[in-house]
Design an enzyme around this catalytic site. Structure first.
Site, short mmCIF file in Angstrom:
data_model
loop_
_atom_site.label_atom_id
_atom_site.label_comp_id
_atom_site.label_asym_id
_atom_site.label_seq_id
_atom_site.Cartn_x
_atom_site.Cartn_y
_atom_site.Cartn_z
N GLN A 96 11.29 -11.69 67.46
CA GLN A 96 10.96 -10.75 66.22
C GLN A 96 9.34 -10.37 66.50
O GLN A 96 8.55 -11.00 67.48
CB GLN A 96 10.92 -11.63 64.97
CG GLN A 96 10.16 -12.80 65.11
CD GLN A 96 10.87 -14.12 64.13
OE1 GLN A 96 11.80 -14.06 63.52
NE2 GLN A 96 10.64 -15.54 64.45
N HIS A 127 6.52 -23.31 49.24
CA HIS A 127 6.73 -24.61 49.91
C HIS A 127 7.16 -25.94 49.30
O HIS A 127 8.15 -26.65 49.46
CB HIS A 127 5.69 -24.89 50.96
CG HIS A 127 5.37 -23.94 52.33
ND1 HIS A 127 4.29 -23.47 52.65
CD2 HIS A 127 6.35 -23.57 53.05
CE1 HIS A 127 4.70 -22.36 53.69
NE2 HIS A 127 6.03 -22.69 54.07
N ASP A 186 18.10 -22.48 68.44
CA ASP A 186 18.85 -21.81 67.24
C ASP A 186 19.30 -22.67 66.28
O ASP A 186 19.96 -23.68 66.47
CB ASP A 186 20.02 -20.81 68.05
CG ASP A 186 20.82 -20.11 66.83
OD1 ASP A 186 20.40 -20.13 65.58
OD2 ASP A 186 21.32 -19.47 67.33
N ASP A 205 14.96 -22.66 55.67
CA ASP A 205 13.71 -21.90 55.26
C ASP A 205 13.57 -20.62 56.40
O ASP A 205 12.94 -20.73 57.03
CB ASP A 205 12.45 -23.04 55.51
CG ASP A 205 11.02 -22.27 55.16
OD1 ASP A 205 11.15 -21.16 54.89
OD2 ASP A 205 9.90 -23.00 55.30
N SER A 206 14.34 -20.06 55.82
CA SER A 206 14.55 -18.80 57.01
C SER A 206 14.17 -17.62 56.61
O SER A 206 13.58 -17.43 55.58
CB SER A 206 15.99 -18.48 57.47
OG SER A 206 16.77 -17.92 56.27
N1 SAM Z 1 9.03 -18.30 53.55
C1 SAM Z 1 9.65 -17.23 54.41
C2 SAM Z 1 10.16 -16.28 53.77
O1 SAM Z 1 11.30 -16.41 53.04
O2 SAM Z 1 9.91 -15.15 54.03
C3 SAM Z 1 10.16 -17.73 55.61
C4 SAM Z 1 9.06 -18.55 56.38
S1 SAM Z 1 9.71 -19.04 57.86
C5 SAM Z 1 8.26 -18.49 59.02
C6 SAM Z 1 11.18 -18.38 58.73
C7 SAM Z 1 11.20 -18.82 59.93
O3 SAM Z 1 12.80 -18.64 60.08
C8 SAM Z 1 11.12 -17.74 61.22
O4 SAM Z 1 9.84 -18.72 61.71
C9 SAM Z 1 11.98 -17.62 62.22
O5 SAM Z 1 11.69 -17.66 63.41
C10 SAM Z 1 12.98 -18.52 61.58
N2 SAM Z 1 14.60 -18.34 62.00
C11 SAM Z 1 15.01 -17.07 61.89
N3 SAM Z 1 16.39 -17.23 62.33
C12 SAM Z 1 16.49 -18.51 62.75
C13 SAM Z 1 17.53 -19.15 63.47
N4 SAM Z 1 18.82 -18.71 63.52
N5 SAM Z 1 17.40 -20.55 63.89
C14 SAM Z 1 16.14 -21.15 63.52
N6 SAM Z 1 15.05 -20.34 63.05
C15 SAM Z 1 15.41 -19.21 62.48
#
Ligand code: SAM
Length: 283
Positions: free
Chosen positions: A33, A64, A139, A158-159
């Site tokens: 990303q 959070h 992942d 928290d994705s």
């Molecule tokens: N609070 C935020 C929002 O709702 O906008 C989310 C914050 S957090 C930074 C989201 C994280 O999800 C990112 O760091 C991203 O790399 C991670 N992410 C996305 N897809 C993922 C996956 N398949 N496995 C693990 N992490 C993932």
């Protein structure tokens, strides 16, 4: 008023959220990303992924705290916690405030999110050295598939939004793997976007998929989040084998650590269901 280059804007559907900025501090395209960091005039530092606001210094505490404390106080004895995503480490910091938590594993697909958070949001990362914390970069879908059955008490998803690498985190197949990895009394919580904008497109399908996967009950909590589209956000809690209850309400009343938004009354209030939402979800 027309916005000039001194503003960051996130257009979403037929609206946009904008913050006046002092400048861009960082930009990089990772294998997963595009990450940008800005310094804003009124909201402190801002992290953006693929054009969407992830967090600001000023309002991240609400998100959070609501992603962590309600689900942990809803579980009778949360010891093993798994965070999927959450690479900024703000949710991990809140989880580790609970003394009963023995292990908190965070699995984010993109290590760069965590490294940039350490650099630009050091307060969120202040518990990363806690001996109970484990930071993995993988992942989340594969991690849950390979997790030992019944080994986790609480899964926190928290994705990013359900596009790109996070799309599979909103699927019935993933929820089935979560169900298998959870022990009895197990709970899952997932950020579930805006009730005003996404009830039909995301929240209702999420409730349906969680139930199809075998979860017995789903409860959506509402909270304000100024920097996310519409300023109103949700987290949905799903229970493996019971209804979602406020099991440790007494402990929450005596809150043994500091928060800035969460308390027991907030947890009860966040569970109240607006009429349009009730009709769309349960009619
Ligand atoms: N609070 C935020 C929002 O709702 O906008 C989310 C914050 S957090 C930074 C989201 C994280 O999800 C990112 O760091 C991203 O790399 C991670 N992410 C996305 N897809 C993922 C996956 N398949 N496995 C693990 N992490 C993932």
């Amino acid at each position: 008023m027309t916005l000039d280059e001194n503003w960051f804007s996130e257009p979403h559907m037929d609206m946009a959220f904008s913050l006046r900025i002092k400048g861009k501090l960082h930009e990089e395209q990772t294998p997963f990303q595009k990450i940008e960091i800005y310094d804003t005039v009124g909201f402190g530092k801002l992290m953006v992924i693929d054009g969407c606001v992830m967090l600001t210094d000023r309002d991240n505490f609400i998100y959070h705290e609501m992603m962590s404390h309600p689900v942990l106080f809803a579980h009778p004895n949360p010891r093993n916690v798994l965070i999927i995503g959450g690479g900024d480490c703000g949710t991990l910091r809140e989880v580790l405030k609970h003394d009963c938590v023995q292990h908190a594993t965070q699995v984010d697909i993109d290590e760069r999110v965590t490294r940039l958070s350490e650099q630009y949001f050091p307060r969120l990362c202040e518990s990363n050295g806690d001996p109970r914390a484990r930071l993995l970069f993988d992942d989340g879908i594969a991690h849950v598939k390979n997790a030992e059955a019944g080994s986790i008490d609480v899964i926190i998803i928290d994705s990013t939004d359900p596009v790109g690498p996070a799309e599979g985190l909103f699927s019935t197949a993933f929820y089935r793997d979560c169900l298998r990895a959870l022990g009895s009394d197990g709970l899952l919580v997932q950020q579930s976007e805006s009730p005003l904008l996404h009830t039909d497109s995301i929240i209702r399908p999420m409730h349906d998929s969680l139930r199809q996967a075998g979860f017995l009950d789903v409860l959506t909590l509402h909270f304000p989040q100024a920097s996310y589209p519409s300023g109103w956000w949700t987290a949905s809690i799903a229970a493996k084998d019971a209804t979602v209850n406020f099991h440790r309400e007494e402990a929450a009343e005596e809150l043994p650590f500091d928060t800035d938004y969460y308390n027991a009354a907030i947890q009860r209030a966040a569970a109240a269901t607006p009429e349009f939402f009730r009709r769309k979800l349960f009619a």
